[in-house]
Design a protein around this motif. Structure first.
Motif, mmCIF file in Angstrom:
data_model
loop_
_atom_site.group_PDB
_atom_site.id
_atom_site.type_symbol
_atom_site.label_atom_id
_atom_site.label_comp_id
_atom_site.label_asym_id
_atom_site.label_seq_id
_atom_site.Cartn_x
_atom_site.Cartn_y
_atom_site.Cartn_z
ATOM 1 N N ARG A 177 0.835 -1.200 0.000
ATOM 2 C CA ARG A 177 0.000 0.000 0.000
ATOM 3 C C ARG A 177 0.876 1.259 0.000
ATOM 4 O O ARG A 177 0.641 2.194 -0.767
ATOM 5 C CB ARG A 177 -0.936 -0.008 1.203
ATOM 6 C CG ARG A 177 -1.901 1.159 1.220
ATOM 7 C CD ARG A 177 -2.979 0.983 2.260
ATOM 8 N NE ARG A 177 -2.469 1.078 3.630
ATOM 9 C CZ ARG A 177 -3.230 0.972 4.719
ATOM 10 N NH1 ARG A 177 -4.524 0.748 4.599
ATOM 11 N NH2 ARG A 177 -2.710 1.078 5.916
ATOM 12 N N THR A 178 1.905 1.283 0.835
ATOM 13 C CA THR A 178 2.792 2.447 0.901
ATOM 14 C C THR A 178 3.611 2.577 -0.372
ATOM 15 O O THR A 178 3.782 3.675 -0.908
ATOM 16 C CB THR A 178 3.722 2.329 2.116
ATOM 17 O OG1 THR A 178 2.935 2.271 3.305
ATOM 18 C CG2 THR A 178 4.663 3.525 2.201
ATOM 19 N N GLY A 181 1.331 3.901 -3.062
ATOM 20 C CA GLY A 181 0.965 5.286 -2.767
ATOM 21 C C GLY A 181 2.092 6.260 -3.046
ATOM 22 O O GLY A 181 1.876 7.325 -3.637
ATOM 23 N N ASP A 195 -6.718 12.193 0.998
ATOM 24 C CA ASP A 195 -5.882 11.072 1.435
ATOM 25 C C ASP A 195 -6.709 9.851 1.815
ATOM 26 O O ASP A 195 -6.291 8.707 1.574
ATOM 27 C CB ASP A 195 -5.008 11.499 2.619
ATOM 28 C CG ASP A 195 -3.993 10.429 2.977
ATOM 29 O OD1 ASP A 195 -3.154 10.103 2.122
ATOM 30 O OD2 ASP A 195 -4.056 9.904 4.107
ATOM 31 N N GLU A 196 -7.908 10.067 2.360
ATOM 32 C CA GLU A 196 -8.741 8.937 2.772
ATOM 33 C C GLU A 196 -9.125 8.070 1.583
ATOM 34 O O GLU A 196 -9.026 6.834 1.645
ATOM 35 C CB GLU A 196 -9.999 9.454 3.470
ATOM 36 C CG GLU A 196 -10.899 8.331 3.971
ATOM 37 C CD GLU A 196 -12.130 8.839 4.697
ATOM 38 O OE1 GLU A 196 -12.966 8.010 5.097
ATOM 39 O OE2 GLU A 196 -12.252 10.078 4.858
ATOM 40 N N ARG A 198 -7.572 7.946 -1.349
ATOM 41 C CA ARG A 198 -6.359 7.317 -1.891
ATOM 42 C C ARG A 198 -6.016 6.055 -1.114
ATOM 43 O O ARG A 198 -5.702 5.009 -1.701
ATOM 44 C CB ARG A 198 -5.181 8.295 -1.833
ATOM 45 C CG ARG A 198 -5.121 9.272 -2.976
ATOM 46 C CD ARG A 198 -3.741 9.892 -3.091
ATOM 47 N NE ARG A 198 -3.376 10.634 -1.888
ATOM 48 C CZ ARG A 198 -3.531 11.944 -1.747
ATOM 49 N NH1 ARG A 198 -4.066 12.651 -2.731
ATOM 50 N NH2 ARG A 198 -3.163 12.542 -0.629
ATOM 51 N N GLN A 199 -6.062 6.146 0.202
ATOM 52 C CA GLN A 199 -5.696 5.004 1.032
ATOM 53 C C GLN A 199 -6.662 3.837 0.843
ATOM 54 O O GLN A 199 -6.254 2.669 0.914
ATOM 55 C CB GLN A 199 -5.628 5.425 2.507
ATOM 56 C CG GLN A 199 -4.474 6.351 2.832
ATOM 57 C CD GLN A 199 -3.134 5.786 2.407
ATOM 58 O OE1 GLN A 199 -2.849 4.611 2.581
ATOM 59 N NE2 GLN A 199 -2.296 6.642 1.818
ATOM 60 N N PHE A 202 -5.444 2.160 -2.403
ATOM 61 C CA PHE A 202 -4.172 1.451 -2.257
ATOM 62 C C PHE A 202 -4.308 0.250 -1.322
ATOM 63 O O PHE A 202 -3.632 -0.764 -1.500
ATOM 64 C CB PHE A 202 -3.098 2.415 -1.751
ATOM 65 C CG PHE A 202 -2.835 3.564 -2.693
ATOM 66 C CD1 PHE A 202 -2.925 3.393 -4.073
ATOM 67 C CD2 PHE A 202 -2.527 4.820 -2.207
ATOM 68 C CE1 PHE A 202 -2.693 4.448 -4.943
ATOM 69 C CE2 PHE A 202 -2.289 5.882 -3.066
ATOM 70 C CZ PHE A 202 -2.372 5.697 -4.441
ATOM 71 N N LYS A 203 -5.220 0.354 -0.369
ATOM 72 C CA LYS A 203 -5.492 -0.792 0.509
ATOM 73 C C LYS A 203 -6.132 -1.922 -0.286
ATOM 74 O O LYS A 203 -5.806 -3.099 -0.092
ATOM 75 C CB LYS A 203 -6.404 -0.366 1.664
ATOM 76 C CG LYS A 203 -6.670 -1.475 2.672
ATOM 77 C CD LYS A 203 -7.537 -0.965 3.816
ATOM 78 C CE LYS A 203 -7.793 -2.051 4.836
ATOM 79 N NZ LYS A 203 -8.630 -1.553 5.972
ATOM 80 N N GLN A 206 -3.493 -3.619 -2.360
ATOM 81 C CA GLN A 206 -2.697 -4.523 -1.531
ATOM 82 C C GLN A 206 -3.440 -5.831 -1.262
ATOM 83 O O GLN A 206 -2.858 -6.916 -1.293
ATOM 84 C CB GLN A 206 -2.332 -3.849 -0.208
ATOM 85 C CG GLN A 206 -1.567 -4.772 0.738
ATOM 86 C CD GLN A 206 -0.925 -4.032 1.879
ATOM 87 O OE1 GLN A 206 0.106 -3.400 1.707
ATOM 88 N NE2 GLN A 206 -1.531 -4.101 3.058
#
Length: 234
Positions: A177-178, A181, A195-196, A198-199, A202-203, A206
């Protein structure tokens, strides 16, 4: 670490005490200095100033790989893990050609087709239901050619390709995820998201690649490295 791993590419370069060599995308200059131990004169170029000091037979300059501005000054051009960052490969090859003396060699290693393929596929699957304008081929920040595609570009410029290898490597990362990102943070549409959101994306990426890229609780990204040596025709 990657620059240190580039020592094997330096062996392929085989610099000699009478040669002038250009290091394209020299980063912190570690390999540039190693080349300078074996060559007459070395110039390391990068697009930003990392406060590298010039000394003796080597110097650092701020230049762009797509427009180096040299004219038949170097016996060899060296590049380690830089070319995949530049999405106009024809401009780089043309600029390298201009910088080389006739008979000079271009020695490079960079990421190729198949690099991070699991992550790229997962991104396509996650973004597609959102009707996103994100185009993985156009908007992904790396240029990832096949061997054949890159060699065709070289030969079209009349380079003679004498080494053309591809080999896989696995690189351990903190978490997928990182890694994803950080790579896509400044790429649309991710740069326009909060950001929420995006995360969340990406989560999900993953989650999709977890069974493929996790081994013994460690995360890995698969890379395909292309290594070439090409000679400028006399």
């Amino acid at each position: 670490m990657e620059r240190i791993q580039g020592m094997c590419l330096l062996e392929l370069l085989e610099p000699t005490q009478d040669e002038h060599i250009l290091d394209v995308g020299c980063g912190n200059g570690e390999l540039t200095k190693e080349i300078a131990i074996r060559a007459a004169r070395v110039v390391g170029i990068d697009i930003c100033d990392s406060r590298k000091d010039s000394c003796n037979n080597f110097k650092f300059e701020i230049r762009n790989a797509t427009d180096l501005g040299f004219n038949e000054e170097f016996d060899a051009v060296f590049s380690h893990h830089v070319i995949h960052h530049i999405k106009t490969p024809e401009e780089v090859i043309s600029s390298v050609w201009d910088a080389l003396k006739p008979g000079g060699r271009f020695v490079a290693e960079f990421y190729g087709h198949g690099t991070a393929k699991e992550i790229i596929l997962a991104l396509q699957e996650v973004m597609s239901p959102q009707n996103s304008s994100f185009d993985i081929n156009k908007d992904f920040p790396w240029y990832l050619p096949t061997q054949e595609q890159y060699c065709k570009l070289l030969t079209s410029k009349k380079f003679k390709v004498i080494v053309n290898k591809i080999f896989p490597k696995k690189l351990e990362v903190g978490n997928i995820r990182t890694w994803t990102g950080n790579l896509l943070l400044n790429i649309k549409p991710f740069s326009d998201m909060d950001d929420e959101n995006r995360q969340i994306i990406f989560k999900e990426v993953q989650k999709k690649v977890r069974c493929q890229l996790f081994e013994d609780s460690k995360c890995f990204v698969n890379y395909q490295h292309i290594r070439i040596v090409a000679i400028k025709s006399e």
